[in-house]
Motif scaffolding. Structure first.
Motif, PDB file in Angstrom:
ATOM      1  N   VAL A   1      36.737 -27.633 -24.352  1.00 25.70           N
ATOM      2  CA  VAL A   1      38.230 -27.292 -24.546  1.00 25.70           C
ATOM      3  C   VAL A   1      38.162 -25.550 -24.268  1.00 25.70           C
ATOM      4  O   VAL A   1      39.017 -24.969 -23.533  1.00 25.70           O
ATOM      5  N   ALA A   2      37.246 -25.060 -25.020  1.00 24.39           N
ATOM      6  CA  ALA A   2      36.790 -23.628 -24.947  1.00 24.39           C
ATOM      7  C   ALA A   2      36.477 -23.236 -23.552  1.00 24.39           C
ATOM      8  O   ALA A   2      37.026 -22.193 -23.127  1.00 24.39           O
ATOM      9  N   ALA A   3      35.819 -23.986 -22.834  1.00 20.90           N
ATOM     10  CA  ALA A   3      35.525 -23.724 -21.501  1.00 20.90           C
ATOM     11  C   ALA A   3      36.596 -23.663 -20.424  1.00 20.90           C
ATOM     12  O   ALA A   3      36.744 -22.717 -19.649  1.00 20.90           O
ATOM     13  N   GLU A   4      37.534 -24.608 -20.649  1.00 25.11           N
ATOM     14  CA  GLU A   4      38.771 -24.726 -19.917  1.00 25.11           C
ATOM     15  C   GLU A   4      39.611 -23.567 -20.346  1.00 25.11           C
ATOM     16  O   GLU A   4      40.263 -22.849 -19.308  1.00 25.11           O
ATOM     17  N   MET A   5      39.528 -23.380 -21.507  1.00 26.75           N
ATOM     18  CA  MET A   5      40.607 -22.288 -21.901  1.00 26.75           C
ATOM     19  C   MET A   5      40.051 -20.642 -21.337  1.00 26.75           C
ATOM     20  O   MET A   5      40.668 -20.052 -20.805  1.00 26.75           O
ATOM     21  N   ARG A   6      38.577 -20.519 -21.191  1.00 29.05           N
ATOM     22  CA  ARG A   6      38.063 -19.260 -20.342  1.00 29.05           C
ATOM     23  C   ARG A   6      38.404 -19.280 -19.191  1.00 29.05           C
ATOM     24  O   ARG A   6      38.850 -18.211 -18.603  1.00 29.05           O
ATOM     25  N   ALA A   7      38.468 -20.666 -18.440  1.00 26.46           N
ATOM     26  CA  ALA A   7      38.757 -20.569 -17.041  1.00 26.46           C
ATOM     27  C   ALA A   7      40.190 -20.275 -16.789  1.00 26.46           C
ATOM     28  O   ALA A   7      40.528 -19.415 -15.964  1.00 26.46           O
ATOM     29  N   LEU A   8      41.134 -20.831 -17.657  1.00 29.63           N
ATOM     30  CA  LEU A   8      42.370 -20.609 -17.530  1.00 29.63           C
ATOM     31  C   LEU A   8      42.895 -19.045 -17.525  1.00 29.63           C
ATOM     32  O   LEU A   8      43.786 -18.292 -17.085  1.00 29.63           O
ATOM     33  N   GLU A   9      41.877 -18.380 -18.579  1.00 33.46           N
ATOM     34  CA  GLU A   9      42.202 -16.870 -19.041  1.00 33.46           C
ATOM     35  C   GLU A   9      41.917 -16.131 -17.711  1.00 33.46           C
ATOM     36  O   GLU A   9      42.476 -15.096 -17.365  1.00 33.46           O
TER      37      GLU A   9
ATOM     38  N   ALA B   1      44.549 -13.781 -15.069  1.00 35.90           N
ATOM     39  CA  ALA B   1      44.146 -12.417 -14.626  1.00 35.90           C
ATOM     40  C   ALA B   1      43.908 -12.270 -13.412  1.00 35.90           C
ATOM     41  O   ALA B   1      43.904 -11.132 -12.580  1.00 35.90           O
ATOM     42  N   ASP B   2      43.940 -13.499 -12.477  1.00 34.96           N
ATOM     43  CA  ASP B   2      43.634 -13.182 -10.925  1.00 34.96           C
ATOM     44  C   ASP B   2      45.014 -13.111 -10.040  1.00 34.96           C
ATOM     45  O   ASP B   2      45.919 -13.971 -10.082  1.00 34.96           O
TER      46      ASP B   2
ATOM     47  N   ASP C   1      51.428 -16.791  -7.850  1.00 36.61           N
ATOM     48  CA  ASP C   1      52.372 -18.195  -7.650  1.00 36.61           C
ATOM     49  C   ASP C   1      52.194 -19.404  -8.521  1.00 36.61           C
ATOM     50  O   ASP C   1      53.275 -20.162  -8.748  1.00 36.61           O
ATOM     51  N   GLU C   2      50.744 -19.261  -9.125  1.00 32.67           N
ATOM     52  CA  GLU C   2      50.675 -20.665 -10.019  1.00 32.67           C
ATOM     53  C   GLU C   2      50.961 -20.209 -11.552  1.00 32.67           C
ATOM     54  O   GLU C   2      50.692 -20.937 -12.394  1.00 32.67           O
ATOM     55  N   LEU C   3      51.574 -19.123 -11.728  1.00 31.51           N
ATOM     56  CA  LEU C   3      51.539 -18.463 -12.983  1.00 31.51           C
ATOM     57  C   LEU C   3      52.375 -19.397 -14.167  1.00 31.51           C
ATOM     58  O   LEU C   3      51.862 -19.783 -15.250  1.00 31.51           O
ATOM     59  N   ASP C   4      53.576 -19.916 -13.750  1.00 31.15           N
ATOM     60  CA  ASP C   4      54.062 -20.767 -14.793  1.00 31.15           C
ATOM     61  C   ASP C   4      53.322 -22.053 -15.125  1.00 31.15           C
ATOM     62  O   ASP C   4      53.116 -22.299 -16.261  1.00 31.15           O
ATOM     63  N   ALA C   5      52.935 -22.595 -13.937  1.00 31.37           N
ATOM     64  CA  ALA C   5      51.910 -23.879 -14.362  1.00 31.37           C
ATOM     65  C   ALA C   5      50.754 -23.342 -15.323  1.00 31.37           C
ATOM     66  O   ALA C   5      50.403 -24.315 -16.361  1.00 31.37           O
ATOM     67  N   LEU C   6      50.144 -22.369 -14.928  1.00 34.55           N
ATOM     68  CA  LEU C   6      48.820 -21.792 -15.871  1.00 34.55           C
ATOM     69  C   LEU C   6      49.116 -21.553 -17.129  1.00 34.55           C
ATOM     70  O   LEU C   6      48.613 -22.005 -18.106  1.00 34.55           O
ATOM     71  N   ILE C   7      50.532 -20.974 -17.524  1.00 33.45           N
ATOM     72  CA  ILE C   7      50.812 -20.468 -18.746  1.00 33.45           C
ATOM     73  C   ILE C   7      51.189 -21.710 -19.504  1.00 33.45           C
ATOM     74  O   ILE C   7      50.737 -21.988 -20.928  1.00 33.45           O
ATOM     75  N   GLU C   8      51.776 -22.848 -18.840  1.00 33.25           N
ATOM     76  CA  GLU C   8      51.986 -23.810 -19.494  1.00 33.25           C
ATOM     77  C   GLU C   8      50.858 -24.656 -20.128  1.00 33.25           C
ATOM     78  O   GLU C   8      50.533 -25.258 -20.930  1.00 33.25           O
ATOM     79  N   ARG C   9      49.779 -24.749 -18.782  1.00 34.17           N
ATOM     80  CA  ARG C   9      48.525 -25.453 -19.434  1.00 34.17           C
ATOM     81  C   ARG C   9      47.699 -24.653 -20.403  1.00 34.17           C
ATOM     82  O   ARG C   9      47.153 -25.376 -21.227  1.00 34.17           O
ATOM     83  N   PHE C  10      47.805 -23.251 -20.185  1.00 28.13           N
ATOM     84  CA  PHE C  10      46.921 -22.520 -21.341  1.00 28.13           C
ATOM     85  C   PHE C  10      47.497 -22.799 -22.544  1.00 28.13           C
ATOM     86  O   PHE C  10      46.807 -23.013 -23.594  1.00 28.13           O
ATOM     87  N   GLY C  11      48.936 -22.998 -22.833  1.00 29.15           N
ATOM     88  CA  GLY C  11      49.470 -23.274 -24.111  1.00 29.15           C
ATOM     89  C   GLY C  11      49.070 -24.634 -24.961  1.00 29.15           C
ATOM     90  O   GLY C  11      48.634 -24.671 -25.899  1.00 29.15           O
ATOM     91  N   GLU C  12      48.882 -25.620 -23.766  1.00 30.43           N
ATOM     92  CA  GLU C  12      48.362 -26.777 -24.292  1.00 30.43           C
ATOM     93  C   GLU C  12      46.976 -26.952 -24.724  1.00 30.43           C
ATOM     94  O   GLU C  12      46.766 -27.308 -25.867  1.00 30.43           O
TER      95      GLU C  12
END
Length: 540
Positions: A95-103, A107-108, A113-124
């Protein structure tokens, strides 16, 4: 929790185990002991399922988690030491590895254009990380690494940039953070400084799982374990109590076995004498026959196994002047890091000075200044009259030529010595018979350390400078070295993390602290009694 049931194991032509049995119960802390090559590492590998026994069973209770630390740590690179340690903690590390990838994705700019989906996934993912105790886990990982003497910078830096010894500590920290039901630790005390060693000791004392470990540090072993399993001659023998109690029990058992053996030999000699004397007489035929049958049925007592021991003997060294080393006003820095500012020190003949200090305090630097392998930025280091110095450095073993044999290595160092002298020297350091023909590259760490010492001590110095000389030595060799150095007439300056070695050999303590240098008369034992701590910055 773990049972070894009538296991047999052969390695090439060597029989390691012959129908051997032992058990590890919940809460037991066991020291695994035995001569080098007896099969300690093989036993660990059988318990972890990396190697099967040839016969017999290794039984592990259902659901028991096992953490195994070995000297072979494998490749580590591309992430921080903290991330590497947390990676051993199961789901939370994924889970920590996925969180780092999402972070990184957040920042990319290319992924705006994927920001909303990324923010939602990051929250989960963040919520899942929190549920698994991820934030607390990072704190615990840092706590364990700090205990093993990592600075914040080292914790967050790329693990690939660390030396082999520090990578070992990362691998050890993974197991400690995991807190499995059973810990198997193969030489966890290697490569640790005194502070880390004492921290690990306290950690393992407070650990409520079962522990099976090997260590060449008797003090460390003594303070943790409550049982010993000894591997010797293919069998496993259990002794309750600490290492010291085991040594006493073993010595007592050997004494009893020797006495039994001698009594039986005397009785057998008497019976054989009677048979020889009367076998030709018809009148004694029945008695002779009955005694022959009796002898055939007697179960023979074996003499106790004699452990091969190495004995070092120092040739008398020439006498040095009374002032061995004088350090005046020495300044030393590495880049912006100041190690010494105005260091003054006088070491006198026959002093045995041990150097203590937290990691980075400048212990090895002091030894390098004294041996003039590094220069001070200011001030002077003066070696006294008639001083003949020998220096055992931490990297000394890397300087040996791997293509030379043991004998050739000694011959290169002492071209004028005759063959007999060199063979005798090799024998004193545990290289007997054909072992002198071994190539240096195939030697174990302990064998290399013995070879370096043989090269140092043939032409005896009167001033010994030793940087962690016992790092690769087994207990028996360490005892021999202590005995030899106890009778040494010269001066010593040394760094060691082995408290038994420190107590046995020091008569003066030099403590390096951020506030300056403190000198204590009396040895390490007196230092501990006076300061209430076993190492600078740690309270006993």
């Amino acid at each position: 929790m773990i049972r070894l049931d009538n296991i047999s194991k052969q390695n090439g032509v060597q029989l390691l185990f012959i129908e051997a049995s032992a058990a590890l119960q919940r809460g037991e802390k066991i020291g695994l002991v035995g001569p080098n090559g007896a099969g300690k590492t093989t036993l660990f590998r059988m318990i972890t399922g990396q190697e099967p026994p040839d016969e017999g069973l290794v039984l592990v209770d259902r659901g028991v988690s096992i953490g195994f630390f070995s000297q072979d740590v494998g490749e580590m690179a591309g992430r921080s030491a903290v991330a590497e340690v947390m990676d051993g903690a199961g789901d939370v590390s994924t889970v920590a590895a996925e969180m780092r990838a999402l972070e990184a994705d957040l920042a990319d700019p290319d992924k705006a254009d994927e920001l909303d989906a990324l923010i939602e996934r990051f929250g989960e993912v963040q919520a899942r990380f929190d549920d698994l105790g991820g934030y607390a886990l990072e704190g615990k990982a840092r706590e364990v690494l700090a205990g093993l003497s990592f600075s914040q910078e080292m914790m967050d830096g790329d693990v690939g940039a660390l030396s082999g010894g520090w990578k070992m500590r990362v691998a050890l920290a993974r197991i400690l953070l995991m807190r499995p039901d059973v810990m198997l630790l193969d030489e966890p005390s290697n490569h640790l400084d005194l502070e880390s060693l004492i921290w690990l000791e306290n950690f393992l004392r407070g650990y409520d799982g079962a522990l099976l470990m090997t260590s060449h540090d008797r003090e460390f072993m003594n303070r943790i374990i409550n049982k010993i399993i000894e591997i010797d001659g293919g069998s496993l023998t259990s002794y309750s109590g600490d290492y010291e109690f085991y040594e006493q029990q073993r010595a007592m058992a050997e004494k009893q076995q020797q006495a039994q053996f001698e009594r039986q030999q005397a009785m057998l000699a008497k019976e054989i004498k009677f048979i020889e004397r009367f076998k030709a007489r018809a009148s004694h035929a029945a008695q002779v026959q009955s005694r022959v049958k009796k002898l055939d049925k007697i179960e023979r007592v074996e003499p106790p196994k004699r452990r091969q021991t190495v004995t070092f003997e120092f040739m008398p060294a020439p006498r040095s002047g009374d002032d061995v080393v004088q350090i005046r006003g020495v300044h030393k820095s590495y880049g912006s890091r100041v190690i010494y500012e105005g260091l003054d020190l006088l070491l006198r003949r026959r002093e045995r000075c041990c150097v203590l200090g937290v990691n980075g305090a400048g212990k090895s630097t002091l030894l390098k200044l004294v041996t003039q392998t590094t220069e001070p930025d200011a001030g002077s280091v003066t070696i006294g009259g008639s001083v003949k110095m020998a220096y055992f450095a931490q990297h000394a073993m890397e300087l040996l030529d791997g293509d030379r044999t043991v004998f050739e290595s000694l011959e290169d160092e002492f071209p004028r010595a005759n063959q007999g002298q060199l063979r005798s020297l090799a024998g004193c350091f545990g290289f007997s018979g054909d072992e002198v023909e071994k190539r240096v590259r195939v030697l174990s760490g302990g064998e290399k350390a013995r070879l370096v010492m043989a090269r140092m001590l043939f032409d005896p110095p009167n001033f010994l400078v030793l940087d962690e000389p016992t790092n690769h030595l087994d207990m028996a060799t360490k005892e021999m070295l202590i005995t030899a150095l106890s009778n040494y007439e010269g001066t010593m300056l040394f760094v060691s993390h082995d408290r038994h070695f420190l107590s046995a050999l020091s008569n003066r303590v030099l403590e390096l602290t951020p506030e300056g240098v403190h000198l204590y008369g009396g040895g390490y034992t007196e230092y501990v009694a006076r300061t209430g701590q076993e190492a600078p910055g740690l309270h006993a």
